[in-house]
Design an enzyme around this catalytic site. Structure first.
Site, PDB file in Angstrom:
ATOM      1  N   HIS A 132      -8.553  -7.017   2.408  1.00 32.42           N
ATOM      2  CA  HIS A 132      -7.113  -7.082   2.643  1.00 32.42           C
ATOM      3  C   HIS A 132      -6.350  -7.096   1.320  1.00 32.42           C
ATOM      4  CE1 HIS A 132      -3.436  -9.520   3.968  1.00 32.42           C
ATOM      5  NE2 HIS A 132      -3.356  -8.394   4.648  1.00 32.42           N
ATOM      6  N   HIS A 174       2.723  -5.067  -1.391  1.00 29.97           N
ATOM      7  CA  HIS A 174       2.970  -5.477  -0.009  1.00 29.97           C
ATOM      8  C   HIS A 174       4.453  -5.576   0.328  1.00 29.97           C
ATOM      9  CE1 HIS A 174       3.532  -8.332   3.348  1.00 29.97           C
ATOM     10  NE2 HIS A 174       2.497  -7.678   3.845  1.00 29.97           N
ATOM     11  N   GLU A 191      -1.356   1.205   4.869  1.00 32.57           N
ATOM     12  CA  GLU A 191      -0.269   0.753   5.740  1.00 32.57           C
ATOM     13  C   GLU A 191       1.039   1.348   5.235  1.00 32.57           C
ATOM     14  OE1 GLU A 191       2.312  -3.111   7.160  1.00 32.57           O
ATOM     15  OE2 GLU A 191       0.289  -3.479   6.389  1.00 32.57           O
TER      16      GLU A 191
END
Length: 229
Positions: A6, A48, A105
């Site tokens: 992750h 992120h 993502e």
């Protein structure tokens, strides 16, 4: 079942840095999960948050800064050493000769970066790593756009809340991969998803007990900060 790191091997190294990605490969993860944004000058970068405040020594939105401006800051504010914000191209070049997956993502649920789906896809295609890349997003239109660009790509629908609503959208749009937060996955949910031939990836698995529970239930991908094998 595959294990993805992750934001890279973020339990041990600064998240979403090349160091974290390289160490994930060396540790034995099957791949990494990361987050892509678009800079002011059109560069695909891996971070992120929409802002750089939390993970760097700088401040501001990624969209308002050029790659040169972003690289004035250190993306490891907690420890010694300097870490640049990586570009998606740097990560994809790293995996070109490796048996290693990248789950990208698309961070479009807050800021809808213009044409980011096409930009990401064309970069992946140019570097010839199509078979090593998965796409995911919380933002359904991005997934539908990606599938419109190429009907054969892997697209996973991310969810953190509202399981029933997300599941209904998944079925309605005939998406074949679901990425729910780990604590939403019960035996009943997994059985239902498997009966629909839906691929299951889950995040961010916090400990060995949950890791083993999810393996026993038959999930396809586990995304975690730590290496549990």
């Amino acid at each position: 079942m595959k294990n993805l790191a992750h934001r890279g091997y973020s339990a041990k190294y600064p998240e979403n840095t090349m160091e974290a990605f390289i160490k994930a490969y060396e540790k034995g993860f099957d791949g990494v999960e990361t987050d892509v944004h678009l800079t002011k000058d059109g560069v695909l970068v891996l971070i992120h948050d929409e802002k750089i405040n939390r993970t760097s020594t700088g401040k501001g939105y990624v969209k308002d800064l050029t790659i040169q401006e972003l690289r004035q800051y250190n993306y490891c504010y907690k420890s010694y050493g300097h870490y640049d914000i990586p570009t998606l191209e740097e990560l994809l070049r790293f995996i070109q000769d490796k048996d290693f997956i990248v789950n990208i993502e698309l961070k479009t649920d807050v800021i809808h970066y213009q044409d980011i789906e096409e930009k990401v896809y064309q970069l992946v295609k140019r570097l010839k790593v199509e078979d090593k890349v998965y796409y995911s997003s919380f933002y359904l239109p991005s997934l539908l756009k990606m599938r419109e660009i190429d009907p054969h790509v892997y697209v996973g629908y991310l969810m953190e809340f509202h399981y029933k609503k997300k599941y209904q959208e998944l079925i309605e749009h005939d998406l074949k991969a679901f990425h729910p937060r780990y604590n939403f996955l019960t035996q009943e949910h997994i059985k239902t998803l498997k009966n629909q031939n839906i691929f299951i990836a889950t995040w961010t698995v916090p400990n060995l007990k949950e890791y083993q529970r999810l393996i026993d239930l038959g999930v396809d991908i586990i995304i975690s900060n730590e290496y549990f094998k």
